[in-house]
Design a protein around this motif. Structure first.
Motif, short mmCIF file in Angstrom:
data_model
loop_
_atom_site.label_atom_id
_atom_site.label_comp_id
_atom_site.label_asym_id
_atom_site.label_seq_id
_atom_site.Cartn_x
_atom_site.Cartn_y
_atom_site.Cartn_z
N LEU A 11 0.81 -1.22 0.00
CA LEU A 11 0.00 0.00 0.00
C LEU A 11 0.84 1.27 0.00
N LEU A 12 1.92 1.29 0.79
CA LEU A 12 2.67 2.53 0.99
C LEU A 12 3.96 2.61 0.18
N GLU A 13 4.39 1.48 -0.37
CA GLU A 13 5.59 1.44 -1.20
C GLU A 13 6.76 2.19 -0.56
N PRO A 14 7.27 1.68 0.56
CA PRO A 14 8.38 2.37 1.24
C PRO A 14 9.65 2.38 0.40
N ARG A 15 10.57 3.23 0.81
CA ARG A 15 11.80 3.47 0.06
C ARG A 15 12.64 2.20 -0.03
N ILE A 16 13.19 1.96 -1.22
CA ILE A 16 14.09 0.82 -1.45
C ILE A 16 15.48 1.16 -0.91
N LEU A 17 16.10 0.20 -0.21
CA LEU A 17 17.44 0.42 0.31
C LEU A 17 18.44 0.61 -0.82
N GLN A 18 19.47 1.39 -0.54
CA GLN A 18 20.56 1.55 -1.49
C GLN A 18 21.34 0.24 -1.61
N ALA A 19 22.13 0.15 -2.67
CA ALA A 19 22.84 -1.10 -2.95
C ALA A 19 23.95 -1.39 -1.95
N ASN A 20 24.60 -0.33 -1.39
CA ASN A 20 25.75 -0.55 -0.50
C ASN A 20 25.28 -0.82 0.93
N THR A 21 24.44 -1.82 1.09
CA THR A 21 23.86 -2.12 2.40
C THR A 21 24.92 -2.50 3.42
N GLN A 22 25.91 -3.30 3.02
CA GLN A 22 26.90 -3.80 3.96
C GLN A 22 27.76 -2.67 4.52
N ILE A 23 28.24 -1.79 3.66
CA ILE A 23 29.09 -0.70 4.15
C ILE A 23 28.31 0.24 5.06
N HIS A 24 27.02 0.42 4.76
CA HIS A 24 26.21 1.27 5.64
C HIS A 24 25.98 0.59 6.98
N ASN A 25 25.79 -0.71 7.01
CA ASN A 25 25.65 -1.43 8.27
C ASN A 25 26.91 -1.30 9.11
N ASP A 26 28.07 -1.41 8.47
CA ASP A 26 29.35 -1.28 9.19
C ASP A 26 29.51 0.13 9.74
N LEU A 27 29.14 1.13 8.94
CA LEU A 27 29.23 2.52 9.40
C LEU A 27 28.27 2.77 10.56
N LYS A 28 27.08 2.22 10.45
CA LYS A 28 26.08 2.40 11.51
C LYS A 28 26.57 1.79 12.82
N GLU A 29 27.16 0.61 12.74
CA GLU A 29 27.67 -0.05 13.94
C GLU A 29 28.79 0.76 14.58
N LEU A 30 29.69 1.28 13.76
CA LEU A 30 30.77 2.11 14.28
C LEU A 30 30.23 3.40 14.91
#
Length: 313
Positions: A108-127
């Motif tokens: 129904l709401l069609e939320p935003r699609i994640l960017q392709a560089n998911t892994q690097i963003h996860n690492d940055l978020k953790e740091l």
């Protein structure tokens, strides 16, 4: 792209999935064997999007695996998903029900699609989360130092402060090294630090906490940063507007000091601040308006892929 939407409720041991429009369900283990079963279940038709909530460390392997397969992923705020469930009248909460609601939410709401560089963003978020925890530890240690009188405890606290400073520096260097490895992130960082008053720490905070910057319109950017005034009006009654929501706890804190600097050294924003003060606005309200201006400026520059330049006189 297809019209198929899949909701995935991820727990420590299992993943429940619900597919729309056919209503098919699947329960698998949260490991590579289960991920392979999900791919087989999806089949050659693929999926328009897979919608799921972040669940601490439990969603990361699933997210990384599916991103590597080229599937479209939507990671949604659990609070928003819960409000959606309540709005539909579904108060019961089980893994299967949650998967179905996530699928419906996505369709129904069609939320935003994640960017392709998911892994690097996860690492940055953790740091970055580790950095925020260290900042809290440093504040606590500095507060303790004011009340300590025992020589041994004072030495221990001093050593702890020095250790925290070294750890913060190491985390900052790790964040900058990760950003430098990605050409897109590096270019975006350079654009942000070109804005007067925006330091490298503020810039990488915005990149990590608001990766959507540059893809949003002005209202969405202000709302996501928690800097959009929320109106309060009903009938003839009008209350005072206030700011709330968004990612205020981190993003607003990161923008406060740049706003103070901009009020002194950025001619355009300094003039805006003076105008608000002359209009009778409290300093805190005026600074908040400057913070909103900075986030809108950052969003516009990233969208145009260009650095800040002073306006010609």
């Amino acid at each position: 792209m297809t019209d198929i939407t899949i909701g995935a409720d991820i727990s420590k041991d299992h993943i429940d999935l619900h597919r729309l429009p056919d209503g098919q369900t699947l329960n698998v283990t949260n490991d590579r064997k289960g991920f392979a079963a999900i791919l087989k279940w999806i089949g050659p038709k693929g999926a328009g999007r897979i919608v799921y909530e972040p669940t601490g460390p439990y969603h990361k392997a699933f997210e990384r695996f599916m991103a590597m397969q080229g599937l479209q992923l939507c990671k949604v705020n659990p609070r928003v998903a819960r409000r959606f469930a309540e709005a539909t009248g579904r108060l019961a909460k089980t893994d299967r029900i949650d998967a179905a609601l996530l699928a419906r939410f996505g369709a129904l709401l069609e939320p935003r699609i994640l960017q392709a560089n998911t892994q690097i963003h996860n690492d940055l978020k953790e740091l970055h989360m580790a950095r925020l925890a260290l900042i809290k530890d440093r504040t606590a240690a500095k507060n303790r130092a004011k009340n300590l009188s025992n020589p041994l405890l004072k030495r221990h606290n001093t050593h702890r402060l020095r250790q925290i400073e070294r750890q913060i520096k190491a985390v900052d260097e790790a964040i900058m090294a990760l950003i430098a490895e990605d050409a897109t992130l590096k270019a975006r960082l350079e654009i942000l630090i070109s804005i007067p008053g925006v330091s490298r720490v503020t810039a990488f905070t915005l990149l990590i906490e608001m990766p959507e910057l540059g893809e949003l319109d002005e209202k969405a950017a202000a709302a996501l940063s928690g800097l959009a005034p929320i109106s309060r009006q009903s009938g003839r009654w009008t209350g005072r507007a206030f700011i709330a929501g968004g990612r205020a706890a981190i993003v607003r804190q990161a923008l406060y000091m740049p706003a103070l600097v901009a009020c002194r050294f950025n001619p355009e924003l300094s003039a805006k601040y003076d105008l608000l003060i002359k209009a009778g606005k409290p300093p805190k309200v005026a600074i908040t308006a400057i913070m909103r201006k900075i986030i809108l400026l950052a969003n516009a520059l990233l969208r145009k892929n260009q650095k800040w330049t002073p306006k010609a006189a």
